[in-house]
Structures are given as structure tokens and as C-alpha cells.
Motif scaffolding. Structure first.
Motif, short mmCIF file in Angstrom:
data_model
loop_
_atom_site.label_atom_id
_atom_site.label_comp_id
_atom_site.label_asym_id
_atom_site.label_seq_id
_atom_site.Cartn_x
_atom_site.Cartn_y
_atom_site.Cartn_z
N PHE A 42 0.82 -1.21 0.00
CA PHE A 42 0.00 0.00 0.00
C PHE A 42 0.86 1.27 0.00
CE2 PHE A 42 -2.65 -3.31 1.89
CZ PHE A 42 -3.81 -3.18 1.14
N VAL A 43 1.89 1.30 0.84
CA VAL A 43 2.84 2.42 0.88
C VAL A 43 4.23 1.81 0.92
CG1 VAL A 43 3.63 4.47 2.10
CG2 VAL A 43 1.20 3.88 2.13
N GLY A 44 5.10 2.21 -0.02
CA GLY A 44 6.40 1.58 -0.15
C GLY A 44 7.42 2.03 0.88
N GLU A 45 8.47 1.24 1.02
CA GLU A 45 9.55 1.50 1.96
C GLU A 45 10.20 2.88 1.77
OE1 GLU A 45 14.00 -0.23 2.83
OE2 GLU A 45 12.45 -1.64 2.21
N PRO A 46 10.45 3.33 0.52
CA PRO A 46 11.08 4.65 0.36
C PRO A 46 10.26 5.79 0.97
CG PRO A 46 11.22 3.41 -1.68
CD PRO A 46 10.31 2.63 -0.78
N ALA A 47 8.93 5.69 0.87
CA ALA A 47 8.09 6.75 1.44
C ALA A 47 8.24 6.81 2.96
CB ALA A 47 6.63 6.50 1.07
N ALA A 50 11.75 8.18 3.85
CA ALA A 50 11.90 9.61 3.59
C ALA A 50 11.14 10.45 4.60
CB ALA A 50 11.41 9.92 2.16
N LEU A 51 9.94 10.01 4.97
CA LEU A 51 9.11 10.80 5.89
C LEU A 51 9.60 10.72 7.33
CD1 LEU A 51 5.57 9.93 4.50
CD2 LEU A 51 6.70 12.15 4.39
N SER A 52 10.20 9.58 7.71
CA SER A 52 10.65 9.41 9.09
C SER A 52 12.10 9.79 9.31
CB SER A 52 10.44 7.96 9.53
OG SER A 52 11.32 7.09 8.83
N GLY A 53 12.92 9.70 8.23
CA GLY A 53 14.35 9.93 8.39
C GLY A 53 15.07 8.77 9.01
N ASN A 54 14.40 7.62 9.11
CA ASN A 54 14.99 6.43 9.70
C ASN A 54 14.84 5.25 8.74
OD1 ASN A 54 15.94 7.25 12.31
ND2 ASN A 54 13.80 7.42 12.98
N PRO A 55 15.73 4.25 8.86
CA PRO A 55 15.61 3.07 8.00
C PRO A 55 14.34 2.30 8.32
CG PRO A 55 17.27 2.72 9.69
CD PRO A 55 16.90 4.16 9.76
N VAL A 56 13.87 1.54 7.34
CA VAL A 56 12.64 0.78 7.48
C VAL A 56 12.96 -0.69 7.30
CG1 VAL A 56 10.36 0.34 6.49
CG2 VAL A 56 11.22 2.69 6.66
N ALA A 57 12.41 -1.53 8.18
CA ALA A 57 12.60 -2.98 8.07
C ALA A 57 11.30 -3.66 8.43
CB ALA A 57 13.72 -3.44 9.00
N THR A 58 11.10 -4.83 7.83
CA THR A 58 9.91 -5.62 8.13
C THR A 58 10.25 -6.97 8.73
OG1 THR A 58 9.87 -6.60 5.92
CG2 THR A 58 8.66 -4.53 6.22
N GLU A 59 11.49 -7.43 8.55
CA GLU A 59 11.88 -8.77 8.96
C GLU A 59 12.89 -8.73 10.10
OE1 GLU A 59 10.32 -11.21 7.75
OE2 GLU A 59 9.43 -10.34 5.95
N VAL A 60 12.86 -9.74 10.94
CA VAL A 60 13.83 -9.83 12.04
C VAL A 60 15.22 -10.16 11.52
CG1 VAL A 60 12.07 -10.49 13.71
CG2 VAL A 60 13.27 -12.27 12.43
N TRP A 61 15.32 -10.57 10.24
CA TRP A 61 16.62 -10.99 9.69
C TRP A 61 17.42 -9.83 9.15
CZ3 TRP A 61 17.01 -15.52 11.59
CH2 TRP A 61 15.89 -16.34 11.71
N GLN A 62 16.87 -8.62 9.16
CA GLN A 62 17.62 -7.46 8.69
C GLN A 62 18.39 -6.85 9.86
OE1 GLN A 62 13.71 -6.24 6.52
NE2 GLN A 62 15.30 -4.92 5.67
N SER A 63 19.66 -6.51 9.63
CA SER A 63 20.54 -5.93 10.68
C SER A 63 20.49 -6.79 11.94
CB SER A 63 20.12 -4.49 11.00
OG SER A 63 20.14 -3.69 9.84
#
Length: 403
Positions: A42-47, A50-63
Motif C-alpha cells: 500500500f505504501v512503499g519503503e522509500p516513502a 523519507a518521511l521518518s528519516g529512519n531506516p525501514v525494516a519488516t523482517e527480524v533478519w535485517q541488521s
């Protein structure tokens, strides 16, 4: 800087969360957006980034080296999920953690706010209602959805409340009063009644409803189920409150007495007209050269005194007592305390909020000052400040009496 986690689950209302994110960031909060995998449809990761100024993750396997599924929740001052779908509420209620958002909900030790959005049938399903009850029992704040247009041509309960109103609830939650009204049903009246003279004219007052709406918002933020009886108010609906719209004093009386039967507390913040025209013209009264006919007035019912009398009668009869705490308001222009004490004695309510009204005082202003008088002789002075602050003091006193 306050750390806020904005969880976004996979509902069409996800686009509204962009506005909620903007309200948080522009107020100086550091926001980490944690969407579900399908929410990114519905709303992509770049949005979000950009709006939060912080990285976005959905999975526990990132970082993984940063252990985000534990760290994000533990470091947050507030977690708010908007929209919260039926699926997300079910996972949260039963402790499932199959992505970063649900894991964050398990590790969070801060206040958690859910703003549900779904079709009416899903919201009203027994499984969803049971999940909501379980989350509330554990201390989460689950805002009642708004009533309105849903996806497609459907309408009904299930619409995401407006982002500005969700933000106001979150702002009050961050004020740190807790959820001492959880499991309580409170009724608040707001605004000013209008007594019709003819189809065009009416007798009214200057009440804007701002104080009553502040009471509703703060009660929602403290976990209460809120019924708001609104008399001629032109304000956005407070998120999470059930709105009953009325116009006249007689309509307000009917709505308040009906809601009060199942309420723990009633706060009568509305300015109810003392009088109404004895007769209402069915057509507009024309201006002619002759002097107009005098308008004979009759008394309106005293709703506050009636609430107290009904409670007393029920207690004497050994039946359900109705609201345990009844709060009245007294808008005074002179001899404020003397008039307030006399009104408290006359009405018999548990608390009476006495405030001075006049030019830039009380009606229509964003702030208020008051003295809260108690039937047991107590008195609390509230200095001039935002109406939400006065509302919190009132709920503090109500919660104390509810035990």
C-alpha cells in the motif's frame, strides 16, 4: 527526544498513516516505522524512510547484529499501530511474532495504542471482539474505529479515525497518566443546546464543546469506553469515542439518561439551556411593522439534578445504582466560588467544576482555569492552561472515587 514506533499493518488505510507520521515528526518525536510485509503493498519503503528519516525494516533478519526484534520495542516510549487489521490484532492478542512488528509488540514495555481499521463485519466478529477485549485487559489502548465510508461502497464502523485525532490520543498517552480508566464506561456531554423559536431562529449559548471534547480525548487515552453526547459542536470527532449528536436540551436529556444507565461516571460539560420557548413556530416568523408577539419561556429539565435523583432512588430501592461518579459544570460570571458552592449543594453531584466565563474566558478558548469542588468538602484549583490539562485533573478525581 521521545522515541515512537509506528507500526503499519496491511490495510487500505495505510496511506493515512503517512499523515500520522508527519504529525509525530513535526512535533519533535523520533519515529521508527515498522510495517508488515504486506503493508508495503500500500505504501512503499522509500516513502516511510523519507518521511521518518529512519531506516525501514519488516523482517527480524535485517541488521541481525543489532537484534532489532528486541531493541526497537525495548527502547520505545510509545508504540502505535495504525491501521491495525483484524489479523494484526489477533497476532498481538495471542503473542504470535512472525515478523518485526509483532516481535516489537511482544518486547515493548511502553504504552501501546492500536487504531483498528477493517470492514464492519470483521470488526464486529466475535473473534475480533474477544481479541480486542484481551488486549485491553492487558493494558493496551485499542481505539474504537470511526463510523463512515469503508473500501468500496460499504459504510459502517471500521473506518480509521482521522490521523489528527489518533495523534491527540497518543499525545495524551505520552503525558503519562496511564490507563486508570480501563474497563470503565464514561459519558461526557459537550457543546451548547439550541432551543428552536422557529425553523430559522433559536435560543443558544456560546459553548464550543472544546472542554467536553478534551474530556473525551483524555478519557480514551486513559483506556475508557467513551460515549460523547455532542450538542451542536463543529469539531472533529475524537478518536475512539461513540458520538451521539443532539440539538435541544430535551434531546440531550434523553441521550444522557440512556447512556448513563450503563456508565461508571458521567461528566456534564455541556452548556444546557435553562429555558426553551413554550411554543415553536412551524414557519419563519416574519418581520412586520407590528411589534412581535412576546416569546413565553418554560423551564428545561435539570439533567444533572435528575441524574443524581435517579441514582439516589435506585440505591434506596436496592437496584443498579447507575453512575458511581457524577460531575457537573458551573459557568459563572461573578461570585464564582460562592455560586459554585451553592450549586453543588443544590444539585447534589459528587464533583462540580466551577469556571469563570466572559471575554476570552471559558467559551471558545483553547485554555481554561477552574476550581473543582467536591461533595466531601475538597477543593482543587486548576490554573489556566490547556483544556486537556483540566480534563486530566477531572479524570484523576473521578478515577480516585471509582477506586
Amino acid at each position: 527526544m521521545t522515541s515512537v514506533v509506528l507500526g503499519v499493518s496491511a490495510g487500505i488505510a495505510a496511506y493515512k498513516a503517512c499523515e500520522l507520521l508527519r504529525l509525530f515528526t513535526e512535533s519533535g518525536h523520533d519515529v521508527r516505522v515498522v510495517p508488515t510485509r504486506d503493508a508495503l503493498r500500500f505504501v512503499g519503503e522509500p516513502a516511510w524512510a523519507a518521511l521518518s528519516g529512519n531506516p525501514v525494516a519488516t523482517e527480524v533478519w535485517q541488521s541481525v547484529h543489532e537484534v532489532p526484534h528486541v531493541r526497537i520495542g525495548k527502547e520505545a516510549d510509545l508504540v502505535v499501530v495504525a491501521p491495525a487489521t483484524a489479523d494484526l490484532l489477533a497476532k498481538a492478542a495471542h503473542g504470535l511474532a512472525d515478523d518485526l512488528l509483532t516481535a516489537t509488540l511482544l518486547t515493548a514495555r511502553c504504552p501501546v495504542v492500536f487504531a483498528p481499521a477493517m470492514h464492519t463485519e470483521m470488526w464486529e466478529h466475535p473473534a475480533t471482539r474477544a481479541n480486542v477485549a484481551l488486549l485491553r485487559e492487558r493494558g493496551a489502548i485499542v481505539i474504537e474505529p470511526a463510523v463512515g465510508r469503508l473500501t468500496g461502497a460499504d459504510t459502517g464502523p471500521g473506518r480509521l479515525p482521522e490521523p489528527t485525532e489518533i495523534f491527540e490520543v497518543c499525545r495524551r498517552v505520552l503525558a503519562g497518566r496511564g490507563t486508570d480508566l480501563a474497563g470503565r464506561h464514561v459519558v461526557v456531554s459537550a457543546g451548547g443546546t439550541r432551543e428552536a423559536i422557529d425553523p430559522v431562529r433559536f435560543i443558544g449559548n456560546r459553548s464550543s464543546g472544546l472542554q467536553g471534547y478534551a474530556l473525551a480525548r483524555t478519557a480514551v487515552a486513559r483506556g475508557a469506553e467513551v460515549t460523547l453526547v455532542a450538542a451542536n459542536v463543529a469539531l472533529p470527532d475524537p478518536a475512539g469515542a461513540k458520538i451521539v449528536r443532539v440539538e435541544s436540551a430535551l434531546e440531550l436529556r434523553e441521550a444522557v439518561l440512556a447512556a448513563a444507565e450503563q456508565a461508571d461516571a458521567v461528566v456534564m460539560a455541556a452548556a444546557v439551556a435553562d429555558f426553551r420557548p413554550e411554543r415553536r413556530s412551524d414557519v419563519k416568523i416574519k418581520k412586520t411593522s407590528a411589534e412581535p408577539e412576546p416569546i413565553r419561556l418554560v423551564k428545561n429539565p435539570d439533567v444533572l439534578a435528575e441524574l443524581v435523583a435517579q441514582r439516589r432512588a435506585r440505591r434506596e430501592a436496592g437496584g443498579p445504582a447507575g453512575p458511581r461518579v457524577i460531575v457537573g459544570f458551573a459557568a459563572e460570571t461573578d461570585d464564582v466560588l460562592a455560586n459554585g458552592r451553592a450549586k453543588l449543594e443544590r444539585k447534589g453531584c459528587d464533583l462540580l467544576v466551577v469556571n469563570q466565563v466572559g471575554e476570552n474566558l471559558g467559551f471558545g478558548t483553547p485554555d481554561n482555569a477552574a476550581v473543582v469542588l467536591a461533595a466531601d468538602g475538597g477543593m482543587v484549583e486548576v490554573p489556566r492552561g490547556p483544556k486537556e490539562d483540566l480534563a486530566d485533573v477531572i479524570w484523576d478525581l473521578v478515577a480516585e472515587r471509582l477506586g
